[in-house]
Design an enzyme around this catalytic site. Structure first.
Site, PDB file in Angstrom:
ATOM      1  CB  CYS A  85      -0.985  -0.038   1.162  1.00  0.00           C
ATOM      2  SG  CYS A  85      -2.361   1.125   0.953  1.00  0.00           S
ATOM      3  CG  HIS A 202      -3.363  -3.518   3.407  1.00  0.00           C
ATOM      4  ND1 HIS A 202      -2.383  -2.900   4.164  1.00  0.00           N
ATOM      5  CD2 HIS A 202      -4.013  -2.526   2.754  1.00  0.00           C
ATOM      6  CE1 HIS A 202      -2.445  -1.580   3.985  1.00  0.00           C
ATOM      7  NE2 HIS A 202      -3.427  -1.331   3.132  1.00  0.00           N
ATOM      8  CD  GLU A 204      -0.752  -5.441   5.955  1.00  0.00           C
ATOM      9  OE1 GLU A 204      -1.172  -4.263   6.008  1.00  0.00           O
ATOM     10  OE2 GLU A 204      -0.392  -5.975   4.882  1.00  0.00           O
TER      11      GLU A 204
END
Length: 225
Positions: A85, A202, A204
């Site tokens: 990002c 993302h 994560e």
């Protein structure tokens, strides 16, 4: 492997990255950009957020921080580097990967799950998948539209440096499945080395089963395991 998650003023996904990597058994720590990379750094994450408030352009100021010289040197030595990002914007601005990320076609901040098609599997970031797999990973950005000149895009495709494309749930790459207007529905690309990659979604946030509806992003982070 010891992974340094570089924290800039305005980073806000650094803790998420450390926790997700820890869940995968990876030793990760946050590193304040002014402190430089630790000597034992074996992997680097440029996390999401709004470094320096996205002044000038998203990622432009962080890309010129002194630590980014260390990141470029490490990348040239084969150290795995992942930009996510805002980290993708920083990586692009720092010349780690081609193209640029700019304002979404909608001109709105978009936070939603998206589908990605895995374009190749012979990289550290995609080795956990099969080619053509469709994974669900969230986005959260206002300047995530991947832009690149026509000739440079042709080179990117010819060099097989596209990692992920936005698609629908069935793997069809369509305009409707493109959340931000990215050229060629590109969601993630490689640098000159396959050990360097950036992507807007993302991973994560799609790793921890206790907080995510999808854990499809874990395969990307497993590159550091």
């Amino acid at each position: 492997m010891t992974v340094s998650v570089v924290q800039f003023g305005g980073s806000n996904c650094d803790r998420d990255a450390v926790r997700a990597l820890g869940h995968l058994g990876v030793d990760a720590e946050r590193v304040w950009h002014e402190d430089g990379l630790p000597d034992d750094t074996e992997g680097i994450v440029l996390p999401g957020g709004f470094s320096y408030g996205d002044y000038l352009r998203a990622g432009a100021m962080a890309a010129r921080a002194p630590i980014m010289e260390e990141v470029r040197d490490a990348a040239a030595d084969g150290v795995p580097v992942l930009g996510v990002c805002n980290g993708a914007q920083i990586g692009s601005e720092a010349g780690l990967t081609p193209g640029a990320f700019t304002t979404n076609a909608s001109a709105r901040f978009q936070c939603e799950p998206v589908h990605l098609r895995v374009e190749r599997t012979d990289t550290p970031w995609t080795a956990a998948y099969d080619e053509g797999d469709v994974i669900e990973v969230p986005i959260a950005h206002g300047e995530g539209r991947f832009e690149i000149g026509d000739d440079a895009y042709d080179d990117l495709v010819a060099d097989d440096r596209v990692l992920f494309r936005y698609c629908d749930a069935d793997g069809n790459v369509t305009d409707d499945a493109n959340p931000n207007g990215s050229t060629g529905n590109v969601a993630g690309v490689l640098g000159e080395r396959e050990t360097v990659a950036v992507l807007m979604p993302h991973p994560e946030r799609a790793t921890l089963p206790d907080v995510a509806t999808s854990t499809d992003g874990a395969g990307i982070l497993e590159a550091f395991a």
